[in-house]
Each structure stands twice: as structure tokens, then as C-alpha cells.
Enzyme design. Structure first.
Site, mmCIF file in Angstrom:
data_model
loop_
_atom_site.group_PDB
_atom_site.id
_atom_site.type_symbol
_atom_site.label_atom_id
_atom_site.label_comp_id
_atom_site.label_asym_id
_atom_site.label_seq_id
_atom_site.Cartn_x
_atom_site.Cartn_y
_atom_site.Cartn_z
ATOM 1 N N THR A 191 0.811 -1.203 0.000
ATOM 2 C CA THR A 191 0.000 0.000 0.000
ATOM 3 C C THR A 191 0.852 1.263 0.000
ATOM 4 O O THR A 191 0.456 2.282 -0.528
ATOM 5 C CB THR A 191 -0.939 0.022 1.213
ATOM 6 N N VAL A 215 8.807 -2.677 -4.164
ATOM 7 C CA VAL A 215 10.117 -3.326 -4.108
ATOM 8 C C VAL A 215 10.635 -3.502 -5.525
ATOM 9 O O VAL A 215 9.936 -4.019 -6.399
ATOM 10 C CB VAL A 215 10.026 -4.697 -3.393
ATOM 11 N N ASP A 255 2.647 -10.950 10.554
ATOM 12 C CA ASP A 255 2.022 -10.994 9.221
ATOM 13 C C ASP A 255 2.454 -12.228 8.444
ATOM 14 O O ASP A 255 2.761 -12.165 7.256
ATOM 15 C CB ASP A 255 2.323 -9.718 8.429
ATOM 16 N N LYS A 307 2.219 -15.291 6.235
ATOM 17 C CA LYS A 307 1.332 -15.790 5.170
ATOM 18 C C LYS A 307 2.225 -16.155 3.991
ATOM 19 O O LYS A 307 3.356 -15.681 3.899
ATOM 20 C CB LYS A 307 0.297 -14.730 4.774
ATOM 21 N N ASP A 321 9.134 -8.678 4.405
ATOM 22 C CA ASP A 321 8.103 -7.734 4.842
ATOM 23 C C ASP A 321 7.902 -7.739 6.352
ATOM 24 O O ASP A 321 6.996 -8.386 6.882
ATOM 25 C CB ASP A 321 6.770 -7.996 4.128
ATOM 26 N N THR A 378 -3.220 -10.043 8.339
ATOM 27 C CA THR A 378 -4.007 -10.328 7.157
ATOM 28 C C THR A 378 -5.269 -11.047 7.615
ATOM 29 O O THR A 378 -5.168 -11.962 8.429
ATOM 30 C CB THR A 378 -3.175 -11.206 6.197
#
Lengths: 755, 402
Positions: free
Chosen positions: B92, B96, B212, B214, B230, B248
Site C-alpha cells: 500500500t 520493491v 504478518d 502468510k 516484509d 491479514t
């Protein structure tokens, strides 16, 4: 030189048969359609990949994979009919947005290895099964083709009709083909028509195996447009007639969907289907006859007759309202039970074969779904998870069943992808003995409506409790009448965000709700696509809810989109805004002058945070005072504080009873309590806030030495011995951290007692 | 050797207390000259680091973060030192890029990095200042772990923040998982085991909650091992709970949703979801309406495919336990109890840490800068908001350590 190597991804390395070129031409993903049709969205999206993804993506359009999908006795003839129909259609297709199925069909000889890569064992087992049943060996590719001219009556008829239907279609097809992905969207998304009334079901009482199954086919469709409602109903009936029993339900599902969105077609499709089934039943009524020749007769194999008569019995027994759905469910269950049995029988014979494979039996990783009625022996074996069926919310029509259609076997769809390479060979060998349970599914097709795209992270504002202590924040308070208070409480009681609150939090949150008058009709309280900060409860008045398919409110008269519902007094909307700042999913506009209560996220989360924070600090403070636990590190104390459970007792409750085996320890959080000992009339001690009792229960199973009775209403924080030991291990170990000599001076010396 | 060079460099650099910011007006010519030299040194170091890149041993990892050869805040690097090749991912407020050294010297031409560029104005607008600072600081601390992306350096200019990361050419585990639909047990075990090592390190050595987890945030490197990327939500929590909701939706832990304060235990919950998604192809809690997901999560009842192995179920059930005092990984023994779980019985943990175990997917690459495992992304939109002098006065203080 690595530069010169073809761009074959690692996963295809073992398959030299397969062309590295994409089978499916790159198609531009249509953003709108992609939203609604995750399946297709996925395969188109990934067709951009070089290599396997595109191969796999293309596979669901391969007619040959249809050939191997079909497993049942009638396989060869029927898949043949289908193929011819498809081929005819493919030829007739004009300029569709999606490539027609035949256009990208690779040469036939490639299909078998391709299917093996994608579906693994299935193609093999399908072929073997087919040949073992009555010698209809024409399942695979070219074989089926060659058999075509000699095909049975039905096949021929089907093919001819398919041809005709295809031809007829071609005259209308450009529009039809283009609109297809959109029109089929309700198959994936919740459709009000498809599940009448279900959104209004009470939260915890979904029907066992809810009716959304019909939205979820369990096999890949060779080509979605085949089932499109733009087809002539006769064509469907013909296809169905020609289909093997275990696949009937599958196509029926799709047709039923079409029925739902095009009632005019449905009226002819259903009778046609039923007539066909009845017709077949008649013909096969007598004792099953062996097939004289698989090329010239329409006689039905005994297995089929058995299935049909079982179905008839069930129909008679249950006289279902929705016949088609019932049949679909019936065959689905039959299929699953058959596979499960096969799997289990295989399982025992192949055990111990090295590394475990995650072979999920059947097409459905969530096991079978008997929805009552049928009880074939084998089915019970899959019922182990059924007790959890009611977990899914009734409005969550999409979720778990959606995996119905899931995937192939557990074997990696990628040739050498299967984990540890040393296992590759043995696995390949093992795959030959795989059960039919491994449906040769296209792993790329995810009829589940799980969104397979990348998921974005979400985040709310940073909330920092220490600073909130400094700036002495208190939640806003807006006066309300008792009546209003009660109504508000009622209104939010169904919302899980509020149901966990304790009394103080609840009072603070309700107090923070702010009245917001809506002076006139037509005011958009929230707008789709906007960022959301407030949650609203309707005090009086009514609001309409609109959703624009574009995902946000558009300018212009139609900008609101479709009305999807309305909300009146006691209703609420916008609750996601209490979690984080997400775009609004709908527009809500007043239909008359109204009044709302509003609550913003920061206030809500801060109330929750502050109370949780203060409670934790309080608990940690209390714990520091417990000599038994004095050697805990701050980290351990915080873990215990986290695990402490708050309980309330009314005045006069015996919290612990002398002589009982102690299991938990208590800290008095509020109120007061008195300690009694047997034989002594008056209280021997009294406890106030911050006092603790029963801590020896953490250490041993000795009976309680006294009773504790609440004086007033009390709130205690409690933790069981089990919980303590799970978190920190035995208390004895913690005690030993202390110098034993020190323990003696502290008055509590459980170790000494123990000795 | 390289380490010594960096130290000299850092020392040298730090010996100018009045750091020259890239945009500072009228620098002393002598000063400028010195800075150019430092810059050249630093660029040389970057290219050499790529050669000697290897994971630090556990003892080095646990040592003083400032003694590591990577992860420093550079005052001399600029975006102009790198050539942007291709976008590898977008978030957002960040993008990268695959980058190479601009005007490379002596054989450094093939050296590539991933450069994460965050625009200050977006960071501020989305209220992520705190998270970005956490990210940089955590990445600096953990640089060198075998399964965590290495931040080679960080720097900033007047309107952007930069993190120079090592490039993982294998792409996201997410892409492989979606293509394969799901992983078989050995593959899942291998990846899950590497994640366990990451979480063990983050939680027990660093006191960091990642928050985060995932498949999208797990990359595969050239050797087929994982790299966690990240760290936007990573936070050093130590023994304090934290309250900011982040993560998430499908992976949020119940205590995050209920806002009762959360800690490292959220990662074990998410790890359970991750293992489930590896094995099944989709996470256990899902609905089109996010609120329904959260309701299911708080309820915490996981359905398992009937053919999932008993060990896998037991592991997931242990991890996805609503009560944190019963959650595997959070209970006594921490990560050790997870490692000792029967589902991991085939894992040689020591060999795994030292990357001696062959991964199930080893990407075939045409070169170090091969990007075929990454998806295409839209070009950066034009006309972004300016980082005004006003904002700079107000916010640059927050970014001073970058």
C-alpha cells in the site's frame, strides 16, 4: 550455458512430452469478471506465467481431460458423445472472448502425459478401471476418437444434437459467449435466488449440509460454456442422458444453476432430464443384462441400474421437493462413499511406503456430506468431521463446502515437485496403485470461491496504551435513556465484537455511542468504496443498502448500484470499521428522516485496549504480591496475567470449600470475601481487593484448608493448576529457583510441608 | 575482512557528527570529496558482500547487532547508486524493485538487490510511521539469519525511505502454492520447519512478534530455502503485550480481533493457519464478508479434510487454539514443543538451520537477476503527493534513524 536453456520451470522438468509453451493463449483478465469468478480469474491470471501455470490453466479446456474425468461404466461412450458435442461446438464458436476449447487443444498425444502431471495417477486409474469394466477401453484420447463412428445410438444422437445445438448456438453466440463469464458469476458468488432466505437464518442454525452445495460442482468442467444456459435445453438433456451416473449430478448442478437464472429454460430442462432418467430406468428395470456389445447396444450396465434403483428408492422414501438437488446429492454421496472404501482398502495395503503422502480421498478434502437419509455402510467412515458441520455461518454459504470441488490427489501436480526428490520414483510407482478417489481434477480449477489472489494486509491505527495513561484519556460519554440503553444493548448483542465485552466495557462502549440525526431521506450515511471509521446502529427510521458492482459509488443516477437490502430500527451496519480502516462494501442511504447511533473505531478499540491493559497491569501487580510466585520473571508474570480468567460470583457464594481438592487459585479483583474454618463459628479472616487464596492448589492436591465465601458480589481472577503448568511448568521448579532458606521466612513454605 | 571494512566505514562515517544529508545545500567541497570516497567504499562493500553472503551462525546472530556486517543505516547511499530494473512487489505504501549497482566496478555488474522504496508521504498518510520504524529496526537486528531476508543497508533521501535487501529469485511461496493447489506433507513439513526456526529466533532471541505470516511474505531463495520478508508489522514486544490490530484477515489471531492485547503467540496461531493452507490449499477460516471470517476465528473451530494426517491435525489444532494459555508454541517450552511435535519427526533441525537439507523446490534460474518467478506489476502511478517542507519539518525527526 544457462542462458540457452529453455524456460521450462523446474516443476515440469520430468515431463519431456510436454511442450513448454502455454496451452492456453494469454487472455486479458477482465477485472470485473475476475472479481466474480475467482476460478477463471485465477487461471487467466496465471496464464501469464510461463510454463506450468499456463499449461495447467489450459488444461481445464482440454477435451481429453474430459475423457479421463469420466470414470464410470458408461465412460467411453458417454465421454465420446460429449466430445463430439464439444467439438461441434468448438467449430461453431465464433469470436468468443475466451478462446474456444478446441482452439488451444494440443495434439492429442500430449494430453495423457499432461493430465498425468496435473492430475497425477487419475488418468491411469481411470483408464484401468474403464478397461476392467466391460472392456470399454476407449477412454483415452485417440481411442475414443476412433470409436466414434461405431458409437452407440445414444452417443451418435447426442453427438448429432450437440452438433445441431452448437450450430444453433453459433448464430447467437457472439453476445452469448461474451456475456458468459459474467452470467455465470452467481455460480460463485452468493446469489439470492440460489439460496432463498438463507441470509436470514439465525446465526447458529444452519441446515445440515446447507443447500449451497448445488453451487459447488465437485469436478472440473471441461468447458464452462457447455453448461451455459445459452445452450438449448435439449442439448443438456442429451448430455445428461449420455453421462455416466456419477457425473450426472455434476452437470445437473450446473444446469440447475442455469435454471435459477433462466427459469424459462429450466421449465424444459428439468422435465427433459427426468424423462430421460425415467426412460432409462424403464429400460433397465428388469434383471440387469450383460451388454451384448459395447458398440451396438444401448443396454445399461448393471451398476448403473443398481444406482438408479437405489436412487428411486430414496426418492420414494423422501419425496424431496427439489428433485434435481436430491439426485445430485445422492450421486455425490455415492461417489464419495465408493471412493472412501476404495481408499481405505488401498490404504491398508500400501501402508508403510515411505513418506506419508497427503492424499485427500475423493474430490472433497472436507470429507463427505451425507445430508440425511442415505446410510450406505461406507459413508460412515467419512463422517468423522461431520459434527463440525454447523460451524459455518449460514450466511457463509461459500466457505467450507466450497472446497468440494477441490483438487486432485495429494500428489503434487508438478512432476518433480513432490517434496524430497529421493522419493520421486517411489511415489511415481505408488501412484499407480492409487484409488479412483484421486479424481483427475484439474488442479488449476478452484470452483471454491475462495479468493486465490494475493491478500492484502490490514492495519488499524497504532494504539499505545502507555501514552494513553499519560494523556488520561477517558471515553466520551453520551447520555441515553434506559430505554435507549436497552435497545442499543439488544441491537449489538448479536455482534461478536460486542458479545465478548465485560460489563464495564459494555457500559463504556454503549455510553460512547453518539446520536446522529439524519434529517431527511436520501442521505448517504456511508458510501461504498469510502474509507470507514464509524459503526452505526439504527435508532429509528429506515435505510436502504446498495451495492455497485464496480466496487464503489459512482456518480450519476445509477451510481448507487443495486439495492441489496434495507435496515430498520435495531439494525446496524458498518461494523468492519470497528476493526480497521477498510473501504465500505456498500452504500447506505436513508429512506426517511432517521436517527442513528455512531461509534468510531478509535474510541471502540481504545476502550477495549485500556480496560485490557489496566486489567493486565492489575493482575501483574497482584501476582507480584504472591510469595509463592515471587520468583517469576516479568515475562512469566505477564504470561500468567494473560491466562488469568475473570469470574464473578454473587454474594454468599462458596468460592472454595474446605476439604475439596483444590484445582485453581484465586485473586480477589473486587468485592470482599470471608474465610471460614470448620468448627469455628465466625470468620477467621477476610479478603479484600488484591488478596489471593487457594494458591497451594498450584503446588499439590492437598484438600482446601478453609472455605471462602463471598460477602458481596465479587470478581475474581483465577487460574487452574493445569493452566499454570502448561505455561510455566510445575510450580515446584519455580519455587526451587528461590533459596530454600528464604522460603522458610515467608510464612508459606509448601516445600517444607511436602517433605 | 568485509566486516572490518564496514566498521572502518561506519566509524569513518560516524566521525562526522554533522552528517551530510543528500540534499543539504552547499556542502564543503572537501567534505563532499570525502563523502564520495565513502560512497565508493560502501558500494564496493555491497558488491563484495554479495560474494561472501552466507548466513551467520547462531552465535553470531545472538551477538551484538551492531557488530554484524549487514543491516547498518547508511548516510551516503542514494537511489542514484542503483539502477531500477523491475518491480518485484507492491504494497500500500511501498514498492520493491530489483536493482543493480549503477556504474558497477570490477565484476560487480551482476550483483543485484531488492530495494524497498517507501514514500514518506504515503507512510505518514497511512499512519504507518511507527510500523516502518519497527520494520527497519527489526530487520537491522535480525539481518544474517539464514531464513530471513537480509537488510544490507538502509538509507533515505528527502522524500523516500530505502531498504536494500538481498534478492530472492525464487519468488513467493504463495505462487508455488497456488500453482500446486497445495503442498504434500513432506514439502509442507520442510517449509513449516524453516518457519519454526524463524519464529523461534524472532520470539526467543529477539522478542519480536512478526504479525504478518502468510505465503505471500515467504520467498524462496536461489538454493530453495525460505526467506521471510516484509517486516512491516514486526515489533519488538518482549514481555509486554501490544494492541494495534494488524495482519491479514484470514491469519489474524482471535486475541487480535478481540483487542485484548497480543504478543508473540499470534505468530503461532498464524503458523497453524499457514500449515493448514499449505496442506489444504486455502486457510481454514474464510468468507466473503470479512466480519464472518473474524467471527469464525474467534469461535476457533477448524475443520479438517478427512484425509489430513492425524499428526498434521494435531499440530494445527494445537497452534490454532483460541486460549493462548493452551496454544502450542506459547506454552511452556515455546518453539521447542512445536519442534518436538510428531509431525516434524523427520526433520533434522540442526541440518535444517545450516541449510544442509535440500529444499523441495529449487528454482531454475538463468542468472542471478532472473525475475521470471515474480509477477508483473502495474507501473507506479504518476502524480503522487509531494513531501512538502512542512511535512518534513513535522515528520523527518521520526525517520532520523533510517
Amino acid at each position: 550455458m544457462s542462458e540457452k536453456e529453455p524456460a521450462i520451470d523446474v516443476v515440469l522438468k520430468q515431463s519431456s512430452h510436454v511442450s513448454p509453451k502455454p496451452v492456453l493463449g494469454p487472455t486479458k483478465p477482465d477485472a470485473g469478471a475476475a472479481q466474480k469468478v475467482p476460478t477463471r480469474c485465477f487461471s487467466t491470471q496465471h496464464s501469464r506465467h510461463r510454463g506450468p501455470a499456463s499449461l495447467a490453466g489450459g488444461c481445464d479446456r482440454q477435451l481429453d481431460s474430459v475423457g479421463v474425468v469420466v470414470l464410470s461404466p458408461l465412460t467411453a461412450r458417454l465421454s465420446l458423445a460429449l466430445k463430439l458435442g464439444l467439438a461441434a461446438k468448438g467449430m461453431a464458436e465464433t469470436a468468443p472472448q475466451r478462446p474456444p476449447p478446441t482452439a488451444h487443444r494440443p495434439p492429442r498425444h500430449r494430453s495423457a502425459p499432461l493430465c498425468r502431471i496435473l492430475g497425477g495417477r487419475p488418468s491411469l486409474s481411470a483408464a484401468r478401471r474403464a478397461s476392467s469394466r466391460g472392456g470399454q477401453a476407449a477412454v483415452r484420447g485417440a481411442g475414443a476418437r476412433r470409436a466414434a463412428p461405431a458409437g452407440g445410438d445414444a452417443a451418435g444422437r447426442a453427438a448429432r444434437r450437440g452438433h445441431r445445438a452448437g450450430g444453433e448456438r453459433s448464430q447467437r453466440s457472439p453476445r452469448a459467449a461474451v456475456s458468459d463469464p459474467v452470467d455465470c458469476a452467481p455460480w460463485h458468488v452468493k446469489s439470492p435466488a440460489a439460496a432463498p432466505g438463507s441470509p436470514h437464518l439465525p446465526a447458529r442454525a444452519p441446515p445440515r449440509r446447507p443447500a449451497r452445495r448445488h453451487c459447488v460442482p465437485s469436478q472440473p468442467f471441461p468447458d464452462p460454456s457447455l453448461y451455459s444456459h445459452h445452450r438449448r435445453p435439449q442439448f443438456f438433456a442429451c448430455c445428461l442422458l449420455a453421462l455416466p451416473c456419477c457425473s450426472v449430478h455434476h452437470y445437473a448442478l450446473r444446469i440447475r444453476h442455469c435454471v435459477l437464472c433462466r427459469p424459462s429454460h429450466g421449465s424444459s430442462v428439468i422435465p427433459a432430464l427426468l424423462a430421460s432418467l425415467a426412460n432409462q430406468r424403464q429400460r433397465s428395470a428388469g434383471p440387469p443384462q450383460p451388454l451384448p456389445s459395447h458398440h451396438t447396444s444401448m443396454s445399461l450396465p448393471p451398476d448403473y441400474s443398481n444406482e438408479i434403483s437405489a436412487l428411486n428408492r430414496e426418492i420414494l422414501k423422501h419425496s424431496p421437493q427439489d428433485v434435481l438437488q436430491f439426485c445430485a446429492n445422492f450421486f455425490q454421496r455415492r461417489l464419495e462413499s465408493q471412493r472412501a472404501e476404495f481408499l481405505l482398502s488401498q490404504h491398508h495395503s500400501t501402508q508403510g511406503g515411505g513418506m506419508a503422502e497427503s492424499t485427500f480421498p475423493g474430490s472433497n478434502p472436507f470429507g463427505s456430506s451425507p445430508s440425511g437419509g442415505l446410510s450406505t455402510a461406507g459413508m460412515h467412515r467419512l463422517e468423522e468431521e461431520e459434527e463440525n458441520d454447523t460451524v459455518a455461518s449460514p450466511t457463509a454459504q461459500s466457505f467450507p463446502r466450497s472446497t468440494d470441488a477441490a483438487p486432485s490427489s495429494g500428489e503434487s501436480p508438478f512432476g518433480n515437485f513432490g517434496g524430497f526428490q529421493s522419493q520421486a520414483n517411489s511415489r511415481a510407482a505408488a501412484s499407480k496403485s492409487q484409488p479412483p478417489s484421486s479424481l483427475p481434477m484439474d488442479p488449476q480449477s478452484f470452483p471454491s470461491n475462495y479468493n486465490m489472489n494475493r491478500r492484502t494486509s490490514v492495519s488499524a491505527e497504532s494504539l499505545n496504551p502507555t501514552s494513553s495513561l499519560n494523556d488520561n484519556w477517558t471515553p466520551p460519554y453520551h447520555q441515553k435513556t434506559d430505554d435507549q440503553q436497552t435497545r442499543l444493548k439488544q441491537a449489538v448483542s448479536g455482534n461478536f465484537l460486542f458479545s465478548h465485552l465485560d460489563d464495564e466495557q459494555s457500559a463504556q462502549v454503549l455510553g460512547a455511542l453518539q446520536e446522529k440525526p439524519i434529517p431527511t431521506k436520501g442521505i448517504k450515511v456511508i458510501q461504498q468504496g469510502d474509507v470507514g471509521d464509524y459503526f452505526y446502529v439504527v435508532e429509528d427510521g429506515h435505510f436502504d443498502i446498495f451495492v455497485n458492482k464496480s466496487g464503489k459509488l459512482e456518480p450519476g443516477p445509477d451510481g448507487l448500484g443495486n439495492k441489496v437490502g434495507s435496515v430498520g430500527p435495531g439494525g446496524s451496519f458498518g461494523e468492519l470499521a470497528l476493526m480497521y480502516n477498510a473501504p465500505r462494501a456498500a452504500t447506505v442511504a436513508s429512506t426517511e428522516p432517521s436517527t442513528l447511533w455512531a461509534l468510531d473505531r478509535v474510541t471502540f478499540r481504545r476502550i477495549l485496549m485500556d480496560s485490557a491493559f489496566q486489567r493486565r497491569r492489575m493482575y501483574e501487580g497482584f501476582l507480584e504480591e504472591v510469595p509463592l510466585l515471587s520468583s517469576l520473571t516479568p515475562y512469566e508474570r505477564s504470561k500468567i496475567a494473560d491466562a488469568l480468567e475473570t469470574r464473578k460470583f454473587p454474594a454468599g457464594t462458596t468460592i472454595i470449600k474446605e476439604g475439596d481438592v483444590g484445582e485453581s487459585f484465586f485473586i480477589l479483583e473486587s468485592g470482599s470475601a470471608e474465610v471460614y474454618k470448620r468448627g469455628i463459628d465466625k470468620a477467621v479472616n477476610s479478603y479484600k481487593k488484591g488478596d489471593y487464596f487457594g494458591e497451594l492448589a498450584l503446588l499439590n492436591d492437598a484438600p482446601r484448608a478453609a472455605s471462602v465465601v463471598s460477602n458481596t458480589e465479587v470478581k475474581v481472577a483465577t487460574l487452574g493448576k493445569d493452566g499454570f503448568q502448561r505455561l510455566l511448568g510445575p510450580v515446584e521448579g519455580i519455587m526451587r529457583r528461590n533459596d530454600p532458606s528464604k522460603l522458610g521466612t515467608e510464612g508459606v513454605d509448601p516445600l517444607a510441608k511436602g517433605k | 575482512m568485509a566486516s572490518a571494512a564496514v566498521h572502518k566505514l561506519l566509524h569513518h562515517e560516524r566521525s562526522h557528527p554533522d552528517d551530510q544529508r543528500d540534499e543539504s545545500p552547499q556542502p564543503d567541497p572537501h567534505e563532499l570529496d570525502a563523502m564520495e570516497r565513502v560512497r565508493d567504499d560502501e558500494k564496493r562493500m555491497l558488491s563484495q558482500w554479495e560474494d561472501t553472503k552466507r548466513p551467520l551462525s547462531p552465535t553470531q546472530m545472538h551477538g551484538d547487532a551492531s557488530r554484524k556486517i549487514v543491516g547498518h543505516s547508511s548516510r551516503v547511499l542514494r537511489q542514484q547508486d542503483f539502477e531500477l530494473i523491475k518491480t518485484l512487489g507492491t504494497g500500500t505504501f511501498a514498492r520493491v524493485w530489483l536493482v543493480s549497482l549503477a556504474s558497477p566496478k570490477d565484476g560487480a555488474a551482476t550483483k543485484v538487490f531488492a530495494l524497498k522504496i517507501l514514500r514518506k508521504v504515503d507512510v505518514i498518510r497511512l499512519k504507518q510511521v511507527e510500523h516502518v520504524r519497527n520494520e527497519r529496526n527489526v530487520l537491522a537486528r535480525v539481518a544474517g539469519h539464514p531464513f530471513i531476508t537480509t537488510m544490507v543497508a538502509s538509507f533515505q533521501d528527502h522524500d523516500s525511505l530505502y531498504m536494500l535487501l538481498d534478492y530472492c529469485p525464487g519468488g513467493e511461496v504463495f505462487s508455488y502454492l497456488r500453482r500446486a493447489r497445495r503442498f504434500n506433507e513432506p514439502t509442507s513439513q520442510f517449509y513449516a520447519a524453516e518457519i519454526v526456526l524463524i519464529l523461534e529466533f524472532l520470539h526467543e532471541s529477539e522478542g519480536v512478534a512478526y504479525r504478518d505470516l502468510k505465503p505471500e511474505n515467504i520467498l524462496i531463495d536461489a538454493q530453495g530455502h525460505l526467506k521471510l520478508v516484509d517486516f512491516g508489522f514486526a515489533k519488538k514486544v518482549d514481555n509486554r503485550e501490544t494492541y494495534t490490530l494488524c495482519g491479514t484477515p484470514e491469519y489474524l489471531a482471535p486475541e487480535v480481533i478481540r483487542n485484548t492485547g497480543h504478543g508473540c503467540a499470534v505468530d503461532w496461531w498464524a503458523f497453524g493457519i499457514l500449515v493448514y493452507e499449505f496442506l489444504v490449499g486455502q486457510p481454514p477460516f474464510w468468507d466473503q464478508n470479512p466480519m464472518k471470517i473474524y467471527e469464525q476465528i474467534v469461535e476457533g473451530r477448524v475443520r479438517y479434510p478427512s484425509a489430513m494426517s492425524a499428526d498434521a491435525r494435531d499440530l494445527i489444532a494445537g497452534l490454532c487454539t483460541v486460549d493462548t494459555s493452551k496454544r502450542l508454541g506459547n506454552i511452556q517450552g515455546g518453539a521447542r514443543t512445536v519442534k518436538e511435535h510428531p509431525w516434524f519427526r523427520n526433520i533434522d533441525w540442526d541440518a535444517l538451520y545450516h541449510r544442509r537439507v535440500q529444499g523441495p523446490i529449487v528454482p531454475h534460474l538463468r542468472g542471478p537477476a532472473d525475475t521470471r518467478n515474480f509477477d508483473e506489476y502495474e507501473p507506479e502511478p504518476e502524480g503522487r503527493e509531494e513531501y512538502s517542507a512542512d511535512m518534513r519539518d513535522r515528520w523527518d525527526e521520526c525517520f532520523k534513524d533510517f
